[in-house]
Design a protein around this motif. Sequence first.
Motif, short mmCIF file in Angstrom:
data_model
loop_
_atom_site.label_atom_id
_atom_site.label_comp_id
_atom_site.label_asym_id
_atom_site.label_seq_id
_atom_site.Cartn_x
_atom_site.Cartn_y
_atom_site.Cartn_z
N GLU A 1 13.21 1.44 6.21
CA GLU A 1 13.92 2.70 6.44
C GLU A 1 13.06 3.90 6.05
O GLU A 1 12.95 4.87 6.80
N ARG A 2 12.44 3.84 4.88
CA ARG A 2 11.60 4.96 4.41
C ARG A 2 10.44 5.22 5.36
O ARG A 2 10.13 6.37 5.68
N VAL A 3 9.77 4.16 5.79
CA VAL A 3 8.62 4.32 6.68
C VAL A 3 9.07 4.87 8.03
O VAL A 3 8.47 5.81 8.57
N ASP B 1 2.98 6.17 -1.74
CA ASP B 1 1.67 6.76 -1.48
C ASP B 1 1.50 6.80 0.03
O ASP B 1 1.22 5.78 0.67
N TRP B 2 1.67 7.97 0.59
CA TRP B 2 1.66 8.13 2.04
C TRP B 2 0.33 8.62 2.59
O TRP B 2 0.12 8.59 3.81
N GLU B 3 -0.57 9.09 1.76
CA GLU B 3 -1.75 9.82 2.22
C GLU B 3 -2.55 9.05 3.29
O GLU B 3 -2.82 9.59 4.37
N ALA C 1 0.82 -1.21 0.00
CA ALA C 1 0.00 0.00 0.00
C ALA C 1 0.86 1.26 0.00
O ALA C 1 0.47 2.28 -0.56
N VAL C 2 2.03 1.19 0.63
CA VAL C 2 2.92 2.35 0.71
C VAL C 2 3.70 2.54 -0.59
O VAL C 2 3.87 3.67 -1.05
N GLU C 3 4.17 1.44 -1.16
CA GLU C 3 4.98 1.50 -2.38
C GLU C 3 4.38 0.55 -3.42
O GLU C 3 4.94 -0.50 -3.70
N PRO C 4 3.24 0.94 -4.02
CA PRO C 4 2.57 0.04 -4.96
C PRO C 4 3.39 -0.27 -6.21
O PRO C 4 3.22 -1.32 -6.81
N GLN C 5 4.26 0.65 -6.58
CA GLN C 5 5.20 0.44 -7.67
C GLN C 5 6.57 0.82 -7.15
O GLN C 5 6.70 1.76 -6.35
N ARG C 6 7.58 0.12 -7.62
CA ARG C 6 8.93 0.39 -7.14
C ARG C 6 9.25 1.88 -7.27
O ARG C 6 9.11 2.47 -8.33
N GLY C 7 9.61 2.47 -6.13
CA GLY C 7 10.01 3.87 -6.11
C GLY C 7 8.87 4.87 -6.10
O GLY C 7 9.11 6.08 -6.03
N ARG C 8 7.62 4.42 -6.17
CA ARG C 8 6.46 5.31 -6.13
C ARG C 8 5.73 5.11 -4.80
O ARG C 8 5.19 4.04 -4.54
#
Length: 188
Positions: free
Chosen positions: A117-119, A72-74, A63-70
Amino acid sequence: NLPMPTAAAWNAPVAAPAEPLPTAAGMGCYLETGCPGAQAPRALAELKTFPVRWVRTEIPWAAVEPQRGRFDWERWDRVVDGFHARDYRILGMLCYWADWADRYSDAGIEDFGRYAERVARRYRGRVAAWEIWNEPNDPSFWNSTPERYVQLMRAAYEGVKRGDPNATVVGGSLSGADLGYLRKLLRL
């Protein structure tokens, strides 16, 4: 081999506890995966009726990264901000494979560490602790070996610590009282 309670036991009145529950009590609250977004404010208001200070919520990789490098944090920003604004301590669950990931492979595990790490970086200071996966001893959640799960846990731990050095990291809660699996994890 515990005896099953009788119908009378199930229906017996429950006495109030002699002392209030500890302030560290918590519960799983899956606002975005188990509660439609429009109902989240009502659910948050209802949560205040429970004596809990910790909430556990999943932040699934897919849900956070549905495509590599993309990213969606909303939705997840709403969840974290909603809990944080109400002074709950948050246990965020980092879990499940993104559809594009090479599941259970070394590369997939490294990618999971980068997601962790990103989260952790995004929610630094708002999420107090991170749980790595859910019920890794249940093949419907984790369909690989304990050794691979430990590799995933290490990659995620390192990722979380790069993103938020002050966060606590815990292993995934197990399904049932699987002491054999737990002993194996601890040995590894």
